[in-house]
Each structure stands twice: as C-alpha cells, then as structure tokens.
Design a protein around this motif. Structure first.
Motif, PDB file in Angstrom:
ATOM      1  N   GLN A 109       3.058  11.772 -10.462  1.00 45.48           N
ATOM      2  CA  GLN A 109       1.789  11.219 -10.925  1.00 45.48           C
ATOM      3  C   GLN A 109       0.644  11.996 -10.287  1.00 45.48           C
ATOM      4  OE1 GLN A 109       1.563   8.683 -13.144  1.00 45.48           O
ATOM      5  NE2 GLN A 109       3.763   8.602 -13.279  1.00 45.48           N
ATOM      6  N   ASP A 110      -0.533  11.825 -10.827  1.00 43.68           N
ATOM      7  CA  ASP A 110      -1.725  12.446 -10.263  1.00 43.68           C
ATOM      8  C   ASP A 110      -1.958  11.880  -8.871  1.00 43.68           C
ATOM      9  OD1 ASP A 110      -4.170  13.520  -9.660  1.00 43.68           O
ATOM     10  OD2 ASP A 110      -5.232  12.588 -11.335  1.00 43.68           O
ATOM     11  N   ASP A 111      -1.967  12.755  -7.883  1.00 41.87           N
ATOM     12  CA  ASP A 111      -2.118  12.364  -6.485  1.00 41.87           C
ATOM     13  C   ASP A 111      -3.397  11.573  -6.255  1.00 41.87           C
ATOM     14  OD1 ASP A 111      -1.239  12.318  -3.816  1.00 41.87           O
ATOM     15  OD2 ASP A 111      -2.578  13.969  -3.321  1.00 41.87           O
ATOM     16  N   GLN A 112      -4.492  11.954  -6.898  1.00 42.75           N
ATOM     17  CA  GLN A 112      -5.769  11.288  -6.705  1.00 42.75           C
ATOM     18  C   GLN A 112      -5.724   9.843  -7.201  1.00 42.75           C
ATOM     19  OE1 GLN A 112      -6.996  13.330  -4.440  1.00 42.75           O
ATOM     20  NE2 GLN A 112      -9.011  13.029  -5.310  1.00 42.75           N
ATOM     21  N   ILE A 113      -5.044   9.619  -8.309  1.00 45.52           N
ATOM     22  CA  ILE A 113      -4.964   8.268  -8.872  1.00 45.52           C
ATOM     23  C   ILE A 113      -4.178   7.353  -7.947  1.00 45.52           C
ATOM     24  CG2 ILE A 113      -4.036   6.874 -10.768  1.00 45.52           C
ATOM     25  CD1 ILE A 113      -4.689   9.227 -12.633  1.00 45.52           C
ATOM     26  N   SER A 114      -2.983   7.771  -7.520  1.00 42.87           N
ATOM     27  CA  SER A 114      -2.147   6.899  -6.695  1.00 42.87           C
ATOM     28  C   SER A 114      -2.755   6.680  -5.320  1.00 42.87           C
ATOM     29  CB  SER A 114      -0.728   7.450  -6.579  1.00 42.87           C
ATOM     30  OG  SER A 114      -0.740   8.750  -6.057  1.00 42.87           O
ATOM     31  N   THR A 115      -3.348   7.712  -4.718  1.00 46.79           N
ATOM     32  CA  THR A 115      -3.964   7.516  -3.406  1.00 46.79           C
ATOM     33  C   THR A 115      -5.226   6.670  -3.533  1.00 46.79           C
ATOM     34  OG1 THR A 115      -5.059   9.656  -3.549  1.00 46.79           O
ATOM     35  CG2 THR A 115      -2.996   9.587  -2.343  1.00 46.79           C
ATOM     36  N   GLY A 116      -5.943   6.828  -4.649  1.00 51.50           N
ATOM     37  CA  GLY A 116      -7.121   5.989  -4.885  1.00 51.50           C
ATOM     38  C   GLY A 116      -6.744   4.518  -5.005  1.00 51.50           C
ATOM     39  N   LYS A 117      -5.675   4.240  -5.747  1.00 48.69           N
ATOM     40  CA  LYS A 117      -5.201   2.862  -5.883  1.00 48.69           C
ATOM     41  C   LYS A 117      -4.758   2.308  -4.541  1.00 48.69           C
ATOM     42  CE  LYS A 117      -3.585   3.082 -10.665  1.00 48.69           C
ATOM     43  NZ  LYS A 117      -2.389   3.038 -11.534  1.00 48.69           N
ATOM     44  N   ALA A 118      -4.079   3.145  -3.753  1.00 48.42           N
ATOM     45  CA  ALA A 118      -3.618   2.711  -2.424  1.00 48.42           C
ATOM     46  C   ALA A 118      -4.805   2.386  -1.538  1.00 48.42           C
ATOM     47  CB  ALA A 118      -2.751   3.791  -1.789  1.00 48.42           C
ATOM     48  N   SER A 119      -5.815   3.218  -1.586  1.00 46.87           N
ATOM     49  CA  SER A 119      -7.011   3.003  -0.774  1.00 46.87           C
ATOM     50  C   SER A 119      -7.727   1.717  -1.189  1.00 46.87           C
ATOM     51  CB  SER A 119      -7.943   4.207  -0.909  1.00 46.87           C
ATOM     52  OG  SER A 119      -9.073   4.035  -0.116  1.00 46.87           O
ATOM     53  N   GLU A 120      -7.867   1.511  -2.501  1.00 41.92           N
ATOM     54  CA  GLU A 120      -8.515   0.295  -3.005  1.00 41.92           C
ATOM     55  C   GLU A 120      -7.739  -0.959  -2.586  1.00 41.92           C
ATOM     56  OE1 GLU A 120      -9.223   0.417  -7.235  1.00 41.92           O
ATOM     57  OE2 GLU A 120      -9.995   2.466  -7.090  1.00 41.92           O
ATOM     58  N   LEU A 121      -6.423  -0.903  -2.698  1.00 41.97           N
ATOM     59  CA  LEU A 121      -5.604  -2.049  -2.315  1.00 41.97           C
ATOM     60  C   LEU A 121      -5.727  -2.320  -0.821  1.00 41.97           C
ATOM     61  CD1 LEU A 121      -3.563  -4.238  -3.086  1.00 41.97           C
ATOM     62  CD2 LEU A 121      -1.747  -2.561  -2.706  1.00 41.97           C
ATOM     63  N   ALA A 122      -5.685  -1.278  -0.026  1.00 35.42           N
ATOM     64  CA  ALA A 122      -5.812  -1.448   1.430  1.00 35.42           C
ATOM     65  C   ALA A 122      -7.147  -2.077   1.792  1.00 35.42           C
ATOM     66  CB  ALA A 122      -5.642  -0.106   2.129  1.00 35.42           C
ATOM     67  N   LYS A 123      -8.198  -1.649   1.099  1.00 30.44           N
ATOM     68  CA  LYS A 123      -9.536  -2.206   1.362  1.00 30.44           C
ATOM     69  C   LYS A 123      -9.567  -3.695   1.007  1.00 30.44           C
ATOM     70  CE  LYS A 123     -14.326  -0.853   0.741  1.00 30.44           C
ATOM     71  NZ  LYS A 123     -15.210   0.119   0.094  1.00 30.44           N
ATOM     72  N   VAL A 131       0.831  -1.199   0.000  1.00 27.73           N
ATOM     73  CA  VAL A 131       0.000   0.000   0.000  1.00 27.73           C
ATOM     74  C   VAL A 131       0.868   1.253   0.000  1.00 27.73           C
ATOM     75  CG1 VAL A 131      -1.691   1.320   1.326  1.00 27.73           C
ATOM     76  CG2 VAL A 131      -1.967  -1.154   1.065  1.00 27.73           C
ATOM     77  N   TYR A 132       1.886   1.269   0.852  1.00 30.49           N
ATOM     78  CA  TYR A 132       2.720   2.463   0.952  1.00 30.49           C
ATOM     79  C   TYR A 132       3.516   2.729  -0.328  1.00 30.49           C
ATOM     80  CZ  TYR A 132       1.321   2.552   5.802  1.00 30.49           C
ATOM     81  OH  TYR A 132       0.577   2.605   6.942  1.00 30.49           O
ATOM     82  N   ALA A 133       3.837   1.690  -1.071  1.00 30.75           N
ATOM     83  CA  ALA A 133       4.503   1.899  -2.365  1.00 30.75           C
ATOM     84  C   ALA A 133       3.597   2.682  -3.302  1.00 30.75           C
ATOM     85  CB  ALA A 133       4.898   0.558  -2.987  1.00 30.75           C
ATOM     86  N   LEU A 134       2.302   2.378  -3.262  1.00 34.66           N
ATOM     87  CA  LEU A 134       1.360   3.132  -4.098  1.00 34.66           C
ATOM     88  C   LEU A 134       1.192   4.567  -3.599  1.00 34.66           C
ATOM     89  CD1 LEU A 134      -1.441   0.537  -4.862  1.00 34.66           C
ATOM     90  CD2 LEU A 134       0.270   1.454  -6.424  1.00 34.66           C
ATOM     91  N   ILE A 135       1.219   4.735  -2.298  1.00 37.69           N
ATOM     92  CA  ILE A 135       1.109   6.094  -1.755  1.00 37.69           C
ATOM     93  C   ILE A 135       2.308   6.925  -2.217  1.00 37.69           C
ATOM     94  CG2 ILE A 135       1.190   7.461   0.371  1.00 37.69           C
ATOM     95  CD1 ILE A 135      -0.497   5.221   1.679  1.00 37.69           C
ATOM     96  N   ARG A 136       3.478   6.316  -2.237  1.00 38.35           N
ATOM     97  CA  ARG A 136       4.684   7.029  -2.676  1.00 38.35           C
ATOM     98  C   ARG A 136       4.707   7.249  -4.188  1.00 38.35           C
ATOM     99  NH1 ARG A 136       6.717   3.950   1.671  1.00 38.35           N
ATOM    100  NH2 ARG A 136       7.199   2.175   0.373  1.00 38.35           N
ATOM    101  N   GLU A 137       3.834   6.589  -4.904  1.00 40.74           N
ATOM    102  CA  GLU A 137       3.782   6.712  -6.370  1.00 40.74           C
ATOM    103  C   GLU A 137       3.636   8.171  -6.792  1.00 40.74           C
ATOM    104  OE1 GLU A 137       3.457   5.473 -10.456  1.00 40.74           O
ATOM    105  OE2 GLU A 137       4.275   4.514  -8.691  1.00 40.74           O
ATOM    106  N   ASN A 138       2.885   8.946  -6.027  1.00 41.81           N
ATOM    107  CA  ASN A 138       2.651  10.330  -6.443  1.00 41.81           C
ATOM    108  C   ASN A 138       3.913  11.179  -6.337  1.00 41.81           C
ATOM    109  OD1 ASN A 138       2.883  11.420  -3.794  1.00 41.81           O
ATOM    110  ND2 ASN A 138       0.780  10.847  -3.373  1.00 41.81           N
TER     111      ASN A 138
END
Length: 137
Positions: A102-116, A91-98
């Motif tokens: 990258q678009d902050d909304q996309i990477s945080t959205g992916k991180a949130s989906e993965l965490a869920k 999850v944190y790798a995706l959070i660091r993606e931004n």
C-alpha cells in the motif's frame, strides 16, 4: 449439553450454538465459536449476551484481530484491536499495512491519526508513534 457437544464434534457449530443458548450456556457457545475460528459469530453473540465490561468481549475482538492480521487484513485488524482496548496493536497494525504494498503515506497517516485519537486512552501513544514514523522516513 451432550447433543451440543456432538454437534460441535461433527462441525455443526451454528446448530451447537443454538443448543447451548437454549440451555443458558451462551458463554460456552462464544468459547466454542472462538475455538472454531468463527470470530464474527463469537463477537456478535458476546455483544448480545454479555455485559460490555466482560473480558470475553475483548478477548474475542483480540483473537479476531490476530486472525485478520495473519491474513494481511491489517486495517480491519486495527479496528478489532481498538475495540479490544489494545490501542498500541491497533496503531501498529496500520503501520504494518504498508508491507502489503500500500502507499506508505496513506497507512502511516492513518496510523498517526489513530494514535492521536487514542492518545487520551493510552497517554504517550501519539508521541511514540510519531517518533517511530520519523525514524522510518
């Protein structure tokens, strides 16, 4: 084994792996690949030759993920971390993606989906990530 070691010292890792496998030393071949940073080869061989529960498989995915993250391939690193069972790191790798621009909304959205999705394997992960993401906004 001597010939395989000679091949390793000369940088002929693929040929050395063939020699190790031929004498029943698949684990030695996997470890050699990992030391040489041939992570994809190490993972492929580990998945083929080892039991799914063998910790060397997780180790190989984890080392590959770390290498990918160093090179700023965070999305792929996330997948490797997940396969290694390192759900928080995934999850944190995706959070660091931004951080790559990258678009902050996309990477945080992916991180949130993965965490869920991973919350059942790592209880509380989704709640922790959501809390972290809210603080960043």
């Amino acid at each position: 084994i001597a010939y395989a070691k000679q091949l390793v010292s000369q940088g002929f890792y693929q040929k050395a792996a063939v020699q190790y496998i031929a004498i029943g030393e698949a684990i030695t071949a996997i470890e050699m690949y990992l030391k040489a940073n041939f992570f994809a080869d190490a993972v492929a061989l580990a998945l083929k030759c080892l039991l799914p529960s063998d910790p060397l498989i997780s180790q190989a995915f984890s080392l590959w993920a770390t290498s990918l993250e160093r090179r700023k391939h965070n999305e792929m690193a996330s997948k490797c971390y997940e396969l290694a069972g390192e759900y928080e790191n995934a999850v944190y790798a995706l959070i660091r993606e931004n951080q790559k621009g990258q678009d902050d909304q996309i990477s945080t959205g992916k991180a949130s989906e993965l965490a869920k999705r991973l919350d059942s394997k790592k209880p509380g992960l989704y709640k922790t990530v959501e809390s972290l993401l809210k603080k960043r906004i």
